[in-house]
Write a protein that holds these residues in place. Structure first.
Motif, short mmCIF file in Angstrom:
data_model
loop_
_atom_site.label_atom_id
_atom_site.label_comp_id
_atom_site.label_asym_id
_atom_site.label_seq_id
_atom_site.Cartn_x
_atom_site.Cartn_y
_atom_site.Cartn_z
N GLU A 161 28.24 25.32 45.34
CA GLU A 161 29.38 25.70 44.51
C GLU A 161 30.71 25.51 45.22
O GLU A 161 31.71 25.21 44.60
CB GLU A 161 29.26 27.15 44.05
N SER A 162 30.71 25.71 46.55
CA SER A 162 31.96 25.59 47.31
C SER A 162 31.67 25.37 48.78
O SER A 162 30.56 25.62 49.26
CB SER A 162 32.80 26.86 47.15
N LYS A 163 32.67 24.93 49.51
CA LYS A 163 32.56 24.75 50.96
C LYS A 163 32.31 26.09 51.65
O LYS A 163 31.55 26.18 52.61
CB LYS A 163 33.86 24.10 51.49
N ASN A 219 32.31 21.28 42.97
CA ASN A 219 31.06 21.37 43.72
C ASN A 219 31.05 20.38 44.88
O ASN A 219 31.64 19.32 44.81
CB ASN A 219 29.87 21.08 42.81
N GLU A 277 32.35 14.76 47.68
CA GLU A 277 32.79 15.37 46.45
C GLU A 277 32.66 14.35 45.34
O GLU A 277 32.94 13.16 45.53
CB GLU A 277 34.22 15.89 46.56
#
Length: 96
Positions: A59-61, A3, A93
């Motif tokens: 959740e993600s880049k 994440n 992060e």
């Protein structure tokens, strides 16, 4: 990558604090509905009323990047420009 956390600090120009707060507050609910949004909170500094901070987890880049291109965020950016003294965005992060 796990994440992704975003910390965005926005400082309103003197006299624009209420307009900036209204604009940023209006971004919260639609952003929380964006795919990949795990957390999207807006804060105001207690000792500096014109300073606002978003604390977000994605959740993600890739999903963060998609959020950055949504109509509600693009519209906010256009309106925020003349009202903000500064903006700073940090991507983090979690390591522990």
């Amino acid at each position: 990558m796990a994440n992704l956390t975003v910390v965005a600090t926005i400082v309103a120009k003197p006299g624009c604090e209420k307009d900036v707060e209204a604009l940023l507050t209006g971004l919260v609910e639609p952003s929380r509905k964006d795919k990949g949004c795990l957390l999207y909170d807006l804060h105001r500094a207690v000792d500096l009323p014109g300073t606002f901070l978003f604390y977000e987890t994605w959740e993600s880049k890739e999903l963060l990047d998609a959020h950055l291109e949504t109509p509600h965020l693009l519209n906010m950016r256009d309106k925020l420009g003349p009202l903000a003294q500064s903006t700073e965005i940090k991507l983090l992060e979690k390591i522990s």
